[in-house]
Scaffold this active site. Structure first.
Site, PDB file in Angstrom:
ATOM      1  N   LYS A 113      17.943  10.933   4.666  1.00 61.78           N
ATOM      2  CA  LYS A 113      18.338  12.276   4.507  1.00 61.78           C
ATOM      3  C   LYS A 113      18.608  12.789   3.116  1.00 61.78           C
ATOM      4  O   LYS A 113      18.950  13.169   1.847  1.00 61.78           O
ATOM      5  CB  LYS A 113      19.942  13.234   4.347  1.00 61.78           C
ATOM      6  CG  LYS A 113      19.983  12.748   5.839  1.00 61.78           C
ATOM      7  CD  LYS A 113      19.053  13.190   6.416  1.00 61.78           C
ATOM      8  CE  LYS A 113      18.811  14.877   7.160  1.00 61.78           C
ATOM      9  NZ  LYS A 113      17.702  15.094   7.350  1.00 61.78           N
ATOM     10  N   HIS A 171      12.372   4.195   6.301  1.00 62.23           N
ATOM     11  CA  HIS A 171      13.571   4.014   5.368  1.00 62.23           C
ATOM     12  C   HIS A 171      14.190   3.280   5.479  1.00 62.23           C
ATOM     13  O   HIS A 171      15.482   2.540   5.392  1.00 62.23           O
ATOM     14  CB  HIS A 171      14.572   5.076   6.818  1.00 62.23           C
ATOM     15  CG  HIS A 171      14.615   6.461   6.462  1.00 62.23           C
ATOM     16  ND1 HIS A 171      14.640   6.893   5.161  1.00 62.23           N
ATOM     17  CD2 HIS A 171      14.677   7.065   7.440  1.00 62.23           C
ATOM     18  CE1 HIS A 171      14.079   7.967   6.231  1.00 62.23           C
ATOM     19  NE2 HIS A 171      14.377   8.948   7.304  1.00 62.23           N
ATOM     20  N   SER A 180      24.529  16.102   4.137  1.00 63.50           N
ATOM     21  CA  SER A 180      22.971  15.670   4.840  1.00 63.50           C
ATOM     22  C   SER A 180      22.903  14.927   5.761  1.00 63.50           C
ATOM     23  O   SER A 180      22.846  15.653   7.367  1.00 63.50           O
ATOM     24  CB  SER A 180      21.272  15.955   4.082  1.00 63.50           C
ATOM     25  OG  SER A 180      20.905  15.259   4.786  1.00 63.50           O
TER      26      SER A 180
HETATM   27  P1  A3P Z   1      19.998  19.286   3.214  1.00 62.73           P
HETATM   28  O1  A3P Z   1      20.778  19.145   4.870  1.00 62.73           O
HETATM   29  O2  A3P Z   1      21.258  19.006   2.123  1.00 62.73           O
HETATM   30  O3  A3P Z   1      19.753  20.802   3.668  1.00 62.73           O
HETATM   31  P2  A3P Z   1      14.964  14.311   4.664  1.00 62.73           P
HETATM   32  O4  A3P Z   1      13.370  14.461   4.266  1.00 62.73           O
HETATM   33  O5  A3P Z   1      14.971  12.568   4.289  1.00 62.73           O
HETATM   34  O6  A3P Z   1      15.816  14.400   6.311  1.00 62.73           O
HETATM   35  O7  A3P Z   1      15.468  15.287   3.344  1.00 62.73           O
HETATM   36  C1  A3P Z   1      15.950  16.120   4.015  1.00 62.73           C
HETATM   37  C2  A3P Z   1      17.074  16.663   2.889  1.00 62.73           C
HETATM   38  O8  A3P Z   1      15.738  17.260   2.253  1.00 62.73           O
HETATM   39  C3  A3P Z   1      18.181  18.357   3.685  1.00 62.73           C
HETATM   40  O9  A3P Z   1      18.052  18.228   2.613  1.00 62.73           O
HETATM   41  C4  A3P Z   1      16.497  19.111   3.180  1.00 62.73           C
HETATM   42  O10 A3P Z   1      17.050  20.778   3.313  1.00 62.73           O
HETATM   43  C5  A3P Z   1      15.824  18.477   2.098  1.00 62.73           C
HETATM   44  N1  A3P Z   1      14.967  19.357   1.988  1.00 62.73           N
HETATM   45  C6  A3P Z   1      13.691  19.369   2.696  1.00 62.73           C
HETATM   46  N2  A3P Z   1      12.696  19.994   1.616  1.00 62.73           N
HETATM   47  C7  A3P Z   1      13.278  20.060   0.772  1.00 62.73           C
HETATM   48  C8  A3P Z   1      12.322  20.968  -0.265  1.00 62.73           C
HETATM   49  N3  A3P Z   1      11.281  21.622  -0.432  1.00 62.73           N
HETATM   50  N4  A3P Z   1      13.043  21.343  -1.302  1.00 62.73           N
HETATM   51  C9  A3P Z   1      14.147  20.990  -1.360  1.00 62.73           C
HETATM   52  N5  A3P Z   1      14.687  19.860  -0.378  1.00 62.73           N
HETATM   53  C10 A3P Z   1      14.357  19.952   0.904  1.00 62.73           C
END
Ligand code: A3P
Length: 294
Positions: free
Chosen positions: A47, A107, A137
C-alpha cells in the site's frame, strides 16, 4: 492449495515475517529465483504506491506509449515475485515467461530478497509511504482483497499493524531495512509523498537512475497517464480485471483516495494519540518525512 483455500487464509510465518500460507508454500521457488542482470526490481511495503510506480516504470520502458501499456493488466505486466494463491501461474512462473528487460514487483523485507538479485547487481527502486496512510489503505485493502485475513475493526487492525502482525510484518522494519541497504547497493529510495508533490522531479530521478533520457513531451505523457484520475479509470491499472472472488471493488476500490496526507479520513482514530504516536516514536532516525508532526 485450491482457489477457495486462498480466500481469507490465515498468515503463517516465513523466517519470522507474517505471510500468506499460500505464499509460504511457494517460497522454495522464490528463494531459488534466478534474477537477470537487466531486471529492475520495484520494492515496497504493501500500500505504498507499488502500482503507481509500476505503471510509471512500464511507461518509461515503453517510451511513454500509453497504448502499449494497456496491453495487459498491471499484475501481468509487472509480475509479483512471491505471489502464489492457487492453481495458475505463480509470480515466479510468470516471470520465467517474461522477456527481458523485466520489471519485477516485491513486498519482501530486504533480508528475504532472493540472493540472485544481489549477485546479478540488479537495479532496485524502493518506494516508502508514511505509516498513517499505509495503515488506512491496508485496512481497506484487507476488506476488498480476500487473500488477506479478516481485518476486524479499524482499531483492531491498527493494533495488529503496530505490532507487525500483518502480512509482511513491521512497516518500520521494512522501510528501515531497505533504507540501510541503500548505503551499499544500487537502490533508488523514493517517497510516495514526494511523488505526489512533484511527480516530474521524481520521474527525472528515475530516468537518471536508469541512465535514460526522454523528451519533455514524453515525460508529460507519462505524468498524465499515471495521474491518480487516469489510473483510476484505466482497467489495465486499477485491478478491475482481477476476479471478483479475490477483489471486491464494491467494498473499496483499489485506487481509493491516493492521499499523501496523514490518514485524515478516519478522524477519530487519527486523534487517538497513544497508537498513532507510537508509530512516530520509532521513526526518529528516518528522513524528516517520517518524523513526528508538530
Ligand atoms: P489509498 O488506498 O490511500 O488510496 P499499492 O499499489 O502499493 O497497493 O498502493 C495502493 C495505494 O496507492 C492506494 O492508496 C492507491 O490509491 C494509491 N495510488 C495508486 N495509484 C496512484 C496514483 N496514480 N497517484 C496517487 N496514489 C496512487
Amino acid at each position: 492449495m485450491e482457489q477457495e483455500d486462498a480466500i481469507r487464509q490465515g498468515l503463517g510465518s516465513l523466517h519470522g515475517i507474517p505471510l500468506f500460507k499460500s505464499f509460504i508454500e511457494g517460497w522454495p521457488q522464490v528463494k531459488a529465483f534466478q534474477a537477470r542482470p537487466d531486471d529492475l526490481l520495484i520494492s515496497t511495503y504493501p500500500k505504498s504506491g507499488t502500482t503507481w510506480l509500476s505503471e510509471i516504470m512500464d511507461m518509461i520502458y515503453h517510451n511513454g506509449n500509453a497504448e502499449k501499456c494497456r496491453r495487459d493488466a498491471i499484475y501481468n505486466r509487472v509480475p509479483f515475485l512471491e505471489m502464489k494463491v492457487f492453481k495458475g501461474p505463480s509470480g515466479v512462473e510468470q516471470l520465467e515467461n517474461t522477456p527481458s528487460p523485466r520489471l519485477v514487483k516485491t513486498h519482501l523485507p530486504v533480508q528475504l530478497l532472493p540472493t540472485s538479485f544481489w549477485e546479478k547487481d540488479c537495479k532496485i527502486i524502493y518506494m516508502a509511504r508514511n505509516p498513517k496512510d499505509v495503515v488506512i489503505s491496508y485496512y481497506y485493502f484487507h476488506l476488498m482483497a480476500k487473500v488477506h485475513p479478516d481485518p476486524g475493526t479499524m482499531a483492531e487492525f491498527l493494533e495488529n499493524f503496530m505490532a507487525g502482525k500483518v502480512a509482511y510484518g513491521s512497516w518500520y522494519d521494512h522501510v528501515r531495512g531497505w533504507w540501510e541497504k541503500k548505503q551499499e547497493k544500487k537502490i533508488l529510495y523514493l517517497f510516495y509523498e514526494d511523488m505526489k508533490k512533484d511527480p516530474r522531479q521524481e520521474v527525472q530521478k528515475i530516468l537518471q537512475f536508469l541512465g535514460k533520457e526522454l523528451s519533455e513531451e514524453t515525460v508529460e505523457r507519462i505524468l498524465h497517464h499515471t495521474s491518480f484520475q487516469e489510473m483510476k479509470k484505466n482497467p489495465a491499472a486499477n485491478y478491475e480485471t482481477m476476479a471478483f472472488t479475490f477483489m471486491d471493488h464494491s467494498l473499496s476500490p483499489f485506487l481509493r483516495k491516493g492521499g499523501g496526507g496523514f490518514g485524515r479520513d478516519v478522524p477519530g482514530l487519527y486523534f487517538s494519540p497513544p497508537l498513532w504516536l507510537q508509530i512516530f516514536n520509532v521513526c526518529e532516525d528516518l528522513p524528516p518525512l517520517f518524523s513526528c508532526p508538530q
